[in-house]
Write an enzyme that holds these catalytic residues in place. Structure first.
Site, PDB file in Angstrom:
ATOM      1  N   GLY A 166       0.781  -1.229   0.000  1.00  0.00           N
ATOM      2  CA  GLY A 166       0.000   0.000   0.000  1.00  0.00           C
ATOM      3  C   GLY A 166       0.813   1.279   0.000  1.00  0.00           C
ATOM      4  O   GLY A 166       1.961   1.300   0.448  1.00  0.00           O
ATOM      5  N   ALA A 167       0.176   2.357  -0.465  1.00  0.00           N
ATOM      6  CA  ALA A 167       0.731   3.714  -0.365  1.00  0.00           C
ATOM      7  C   ALA A 167       0.214   4.331   0.940  1.00  0.00           C
ATOM      8  O   ALA A 167      -0.596   3.734   1.645  1.00  0.00           O
ATOM      9  CB  ALA A 167       0.281   4.545  -1.555  1.00  0.00           C
ATOM     10  N   ASN A 178      -1.468   7.305   1.367  1.00  0.00           N
ATOM     11  CA  ASN A 178      -2.508   8.343   1.357  1.00  0.00           C
ATOM     12  C   ASN A 178      -3.876   7.843   1.815  1.00  0.00           C
ATOM     13  O   ASN A 178      -4.626   8.590   2.420  1.00  0.00           O
ATOM     14  CB  ASN A 178      -2.594   9.015  -0.013  1.00  0.00           C
ATOM     15  N   SER A 217       2.426   1.078   3.781  1.00  0.00           N
ATOM     16  CA  SER A 217       3.560   1.991   3.684  1.00  0.00           C
ATOM     17  C   SER A 217       4.146   2.181   5.082  1.00  0.00           C
ATOM     18  O   SER A 217       3.409   2.225   6.069  1.00  0.00           O
ATOM     19  CB  SER A 217       3.077   3.341   3.154  1.00  0.00           C
ATOM     20  N   VAL A 246       5.012   5.283 -10.004  1.00  0.00           N
ATOM     21  CA  VAL A 246       5.452   4.590 -11.225  1.00  0.00           C
ATOM     22  C   VAL A 246       6.850   3.966 -11.039  1.00  0.00           C
ATOM     23  O   VAL A 246       7.042   2.792 -11.413  1.00  0.00           O
ATOM     24  CB  VAL A 246       5.406   5.542 -12.444  1.00  0.00           C
ATOM     25  N   PRO A 247       7.823   4.674 -10.454  1.00  0.00           N
ATOM     26  CA  PRO A 247       9.144   4.031 -10.297  1.00  0.00           C
ATOM     27  C   PRO A 247       9.068   2.737  -9.462  1.00  0.00           C
ATOM     28  O   PRO A 247       9.696   1.732  -9.814  1.00  0.00           O
ATOM     29  CB  PRO A 247       9.980   5.096  -9.578  1.00  0.00           C
ATOM     30  N   GLU A 301      -1.625  -0.094  -9.346  1.00  0.00           N
ATOM     31  CA  GLU A 301      -2.374   1.169  -9.218  1.00  0.00           C
ATOM     32  C   GLU A 301      -1.344   2.259  -8.976  1.00  0.00           C
ATOM     33  O   GLU A 301      -0.854   2.426  -7.858  1.00  0.00           O
ATOM     34  CB  GLU A 301      -3.342   1.077  -8.029  1.00  0.00           C
ATOM     35  N   GLY A 319       0.664   6.218 -10.360  1.00  0.00           N
ATOM     36  CA  GLY A 319       0.442   7.664 -10.268  1.00  0.00           C
ATOM     37  C   GLY A 319      -0.382   8.231 -11.408  1.00  0.00           C
ATOM     38  O   GLY A 319      -0.833   7.513 -12.305  1.00  0.00           O
ATOM     39  N   CYS A 346      -4.039  10.075  -5.986  1.00  0.00           N
ATOM     40  CA  CYS A 346      -3.496   9.654  -7.289  1.00  0.00           C
ATOM     41  C   CYS A 346      -4.318  10.150  -8.472  1.00  0.00           C
ATOM     42  O   CYS A 346      -3.777  10.485  -9.513  1.00  0.00           O
ATOM     43  CB  CYS A 346      -3.429   8.136  -7.323  1.00  0.00           C
ATOM     44  N   LYS A 361      -1.995   3.420 -19.644  1.00  0.00           N
ATOM     45  CA  LYS A 361      -0.613   3.871 -19.849  1.00  0.00           C
ATOM     46  C   LYS A 361       0.218   3.664 -18.568  1.00  0.00           C
ATOM     47  O   LYS A 361       0.084   2.644 -17.904  1.00  0.00           O
ATOM     48  CB  LYS A 361      -0.611   5.318 -20.360  1.00  0.00           C
ATOM     49  N   GLU A 368      -9.265  -2.253  -9.833  1.00  0.00           N
ATOM     50  CA  GLU A 368      -9.780  -2.570  -8.513  1.00  0.00           C
ATOM     51  C   GLU A 368     -11.268  -2.251  -8.504  1.00  0.00           C
ATOM     52  O   GLU A 368     -11.786  -1.562  -9.376  1.00  0.00           O
ATOM     53  CB  GLU A 368      -9.049  -1.736  -7.443  1.00  0.00           C
TER      54      GLU A 368
HETATM   55  P1  NAP Z   1       5.818   4.464  -3.273  1.00  0.00           P
HETATM   56  O1  NAP Z   1       6.972   5.186  -2.714  1.00  0.00           O
HETATM   57  O2  NAP Z   1       5.879   3.977  -4.652  1.00  0.00           O
HETATM   58  O3  NAP Z   1       5.532   3.253  -2.258  1.00  0.00           O
HETATM   59  C1  NAP Z   1       4.406   2.399  -2.399  1.00  0.00           C
HETATM   60  C2  NAP Z   1       4.621   1.144  -1.575  1.00  0.00           C
HETATM   61  O4  NAP Z   1       5.625   0.330  -2.206  1.00  0.00           O
HETATM   62  C3  NAP Z   1       5.135   1.415  -0.152  1.00  0.00           C
HETATM   63  O5  NAP Z   1       4.546   0.493   0.737  1.00  0.00           O
HETATM   64  C4  NAP Z   1       6.627   1.173  -0.320  1.00  0.00           C
HETATM   65  O6  NAP Z   1       7.285   0.883   0.882  1.00  0.00           O
HETATM   66  C5  NAP Z   1       6.624  -0.016  -1.259  1.00  0.00           C
HETATM   67  N1  NAP Z   1       7.872  -0.259  -1.989  1.00  0.00           N
HETATM   68  C6  NAP Z   1       8.859   0.613  -2.289  1.00  0.00           C
HETATM   69  N2  NAP Z   1       9.831  -0.006  -3.006  1.00  0.00           N
HETATM   70  C7  NAP Z   1       9.452  -1.302  -3.160  1.00  0.00           C
HETATM   71  C8  NAP Z   1      10.025  -2.443  -3.801  1.00  0.00           C
HETATM   72  N3  NAP Z   1      11.187  -2.376  -4.446  1.00  0.00           N
HETATM   73  N4  NAP Z   1       9.354  -3.618  -3.768  1.00  0.00           N
HETATM   74  C9  NAP Z   1       8.158  -3.712  -3.134  1.00  0.00           C
HETATM   75  N5  NAP Z   1       7.574  -2.663  -2.499  1.00  0.00           N
HETATM   76  C10 NAP Z   1       8.198  -1.470  -2.514  1.00  0.00           C
HETATM   77  O7  NAP Z   1       4.478   5.344  -3.186  1.00  0.00           O
HETATM   78  P2  NAP Z   1       3.994   6.287  -2.007  1.00  0.00           P
HETATM   79  O8  NAP Z   1       4.916   7.456  -1.938  1.00  0.00           O
HETATM   80  O9  NAP Z   1       3.748   5.464  -0.792  1.00  0.00           O
HETATM   81  O10 NAP Z   1       2.565   6.760  -2.560  1.00  0.00           O
HETATM   82  C11 NAP Z   1       2.400   7.788  -3.477  1.00  0.00           C
HETATM   83  C12 NAP Z   1       2.239   7.246  -4.884  1.00  0.00           C
HETATM   84  O11 NAP Z   1       1.192   6.285  -4.911  1.00  0.00           O
HETATM   85  C13 NAP Z   1       1.830   8.310  -5.884  1.00  0.00           C
HETATM   86  O12 NAP Z   1       2.558   8.153  -7.071  1.00  0.00           O
HETATM   87  C14 NAP Z   1       0.360   8.040  -6.114  1.00  0.00           C
HETATM   88  O13 NAP Z   1      -0.129   8.488  -7.351  1.00  0.00           O
HETATM   89  C15 NAP Z   1       0.310   6.555  -6.001  1.00  0.00           C
HETATM   90  N6  NAP Z   1      -1.047   6.115  -5.680  1.00  0.00           N
HETATM   91  C16 NAP Z   1      -1.770   5.472  -6.651  1.00  0.00           C
HETATM   92  C17 NAP Z   1      -3.083   5.083  -6.403  1.00  0.00           C
HETATM   93  C18 NAP Z   1      -3.912   4.385  -7.449  1.00  0.00           C
HETATM   94  O14 NAP Z   1      -4.908   3.770  -7.075  1.00  0.00           O
HETATM   95  N7  NAP Z   1      -3.570   4.452  -8.712  1.00  0.00           N
HETATM   96  C19 NAP Z   1      -3.650   5.347  -5.146  1.00  0.00           C
HETATM   97  C20 NAP Z   1      -2.869   5.987  -4.177  1.00  0.00           C
HETATM   98  C21 NAP Z   1      -1.570   6.368  -4.458  1.00  0.00           C
HETATM   99  P3  NAP Z   1       7.808   2.091   1.827  1.00  0.00           P
HETATM  100  O15 NAP Z   1       7.324   3.388   1.287  1.00  0.00           O
HETATM  101  O16 NAP Z   1       7.220   1.772   3.132  1.00  0.00           O
HETATM  102  O17 NAP Z   1       9.298   2.007   1.784  1.00  0.00           O
END
Ligand code: NAP
Length: 480
Positions: A149-150, A152, A177, A229-230, A249, A251, A283, A447, A454
């Site tokens: 999870g993220a 937010n 997160s 995305v990264p 899911e 960004g 997001c 994209k 979901e």
């Molecule tokens: P993030 O930094 O990408 O982290 C997301 C989750 O992935 C966190 O639990 C993180 O752990 C984990 N993670 C990081 N590196 C990983 C790896 N190599 N392998 C497995 N898991 C890993 O995102 P965020 O900053 O938490 O959230 C913001 C982003 O989420 C934004 O880009 C937003 O658009 C996106 N988002 C998308 C949606 C959607 O439904 N499309 C909904 C909400 C948010 P840690 O952070 O605990 O290290």
């Protein structure tokens, strides 16, 4: 500490953690106070979570779907009964105003548990006649699914993943997160209380390293990630090693188009919801607001006047409408993007300032499509205004992004609304509103914004696999 759980992880129906594992303080974003201390999962704990989930899935997957559904619906009721306490916990963990968390977090999670609990028993296969012979199909669970999870919408994200996964007979290991570790543990407690066998839903804590270990474990059948995305690229690549199922899911940088015949007050309301709810940390936000040239200035004037009414403050005060950013890191990222906007020549109409953990709601006008604030996800309260002249032009500009999560438009012209929506490259579109995501509606991106959906019945497709069973009613022929 105001929100310390009994232990950091929830594995096989109980709280546990290794006292020697590294600990991380969990902060209340408003005042920086430590509300809990959470330990990172060790290799042994990750292994224990998989062992528990594999064993529990066998029992859970063999239960009648209607019984599984009943457990999920009971969990929905418990979430609703405890909404006040869960909302306060979510506000402490995320810093989001209590007036938001009371209606948008556990409440949305409960909707997902109720919806998937209700349709669990409708997950049927097909009967395909072939003359005398026939084929039937079974919709089988995948096994152990990993949810990541993220920060937010912590409990909403946990429920949006757990509800369809469990309804279909899977077990889940969820990693929240590290910024917001608390509410997923409450969901785990509630599922046990509702009657889920221990091990069906486990929570392990830690940073990306723990997430990566979960995804690369051979016992992981699927990963559903909500994140950037990264991170999506890394998790998708790791899942590909084991040819695991994925839902991504990710960004967005979504457009909100306001045509010349729109109701301006409603469109301004949508722009506010699409940029400043949860301090812009959503997001699907419509951060690129394209307004027809003929109403651009009137729209901008009303927007700035109404943004002046935003109330920044203590998130636990029911009158507060804008809370702090989730962390100093996120605040600094947003402020750096605001500086870029200024230095690249956009005109700051309001905001742009920061006090402590807060970023004031910010509106830029005169933004051009090539600027950083027009192209990159900011994930903060920053709205960019653009002017356009005709429909074709605005559709092309709206689609000129690598993302494709969402889009919205305002017009009173019915045919134009549907014509434009059909051309927009986005997983979810709104006509004359923005950011409503009921569980009945599939949600996900095109994209770079992601893969899979979901919510709605569509989510069940991503948590099941089809087995075809050929039934021969006669003799078997062979060439020799
Ligand atoms: P993030 O930094 O990408 O982290 C997301 C989750 O992935 C966190 O639990 C993180 O752990 C984990 N993670 C990081 N590196 C990983 C790896 N190599 N392998 C497995 N898991 C890993 O995102 P965020 O900053 O938490 O959230 C913001 C982003 O989420 C934004 O880009 C937003 O658009 C996106 N988002 C998308 C949606 C959607 O439904 N499309 C909904 C909400 C948010 P840690 O952070 O605990 O290290």
């Amino acid at each position: 500490m105001r929100a310390q759980p009994p232990a950091s992880h929830f594995i096989d129906g109980t709280y546990r953690h290794d006292d020697t594992a590294p600990a991380r303080p969990d902060l209340y974003p408003y005042d920086g106070s430590v509300i809990a201390e959470i330990r990172e999962a060790t290799e042994a704990e990750i292994d224990a979570a998989f062992e528990a989930a594999v064993a529990a899935q066998k029992i859970w997957g063999a239960m009648a779907p209607v019984e599984r559904g009943r457990v999920l619906r009971r969990a929905a009721d418990l979430l609703r009964e405890r909404n006040a306490a869960l909302s306060e916990l979510e506000t402490l963990d995320t810093g989001k105003p209590i007036q938001e968390t009371l209606v948008a977090d556990a409440a949305s999670g409960a909707d997902a548990l109720e919806f998937f609990g209700g349709i669990a028993a409708t997950l049927n296969g097909e009967m395909i006649p072939l003359g005398e012979d026939w084929v039937y199909t079974r919709r089988e669970p995948l096994g152990v699914c990993v949810g990541i999870g993220a920060w937010n919408y912590p409990i909403q994200i946990a429920c949006w993943k757990a509800a369809p996964a469990l309804a279909a007979g899977n077990a889940m290991i969820f990693k929240p997160s590290e910024e917001t570790p608390l509410s997923a543990l409450k969901l785990a407690e509630i599922l046990i209380e509702a009657g889920a066998p221990p091990g069906v839903f486990n929570v392990v804590q830690g940073a990306g390293r723990v997430g990566a270990a979960l995804v690369s474990d051979p016992r992981c059948a699927k990963v559903s990630l909500t994140g950037s995305v990264p991170t999506g690229r890394k998790v998708y690549a790791a899942a590909a090693e084991g040819i695991r199922h994925v839902t991504m899911e990710l960004g967005g940088k979504s457009p909100l188009i306001v045509f010349e015949d729109a109701d301006i007050e409603n469109a301004v309301s949508a722009a506010i919801n699409a940029n400043f709810y949860s301090s812009g940390q959503i997001c699907s936000n419509g951060t690129r607001v394209y307004v027809h040239k003929s109403i651009h200035d009137a729209f901008a004037e009303r927007l700035v006047a109404r943004v002046a009414n935003a109330r920044l403050g203590d998130p636990l005060d029911p009158e507060t409408t804008i809370g702090p950013m989730v962390s100093e890191t996120q605040r600094d990222k947003v402020l750096a993007m605001i500086e870029k906007g200024k230095s690249e020549g956009a005109a700051l109409l309001c905001g742009g300032t920061s006090e402590g953990p807060f970023v004031a709601p910010t509106v830029f006008a005169g933004v051009t499509d090539g600027m950083s604030i027009a192209r990159d996800e900011i994930f903060g309260p920053v709205l960019s205004l653009f002017s356009f002249e005709d429909e074709d032009e605005v559709v092309n500009r709206a689609n000129n992004t690598d993302f494709g999560l969402a889009a919205g438009l305002f017009t009173r012209d019915l045919t134009r609304a549907h014509r434009v929506v059909a051309r927009l490259q986005a997983g979810t579109c709104w006509i004359n509103t923005y950011n409503l995501t009921p569980v009945e509606s599939p949600f996900g991106g095109n994209k770079l914004s992601g893969v899979g959906r979901e919510n709605a019945r569509a989510a069940l497709d991503h948590y099941t696999q089809t087995k075809s069973v050929y039934v021969c009613m006669g003799d078997t022929e062979a060439p020799f």
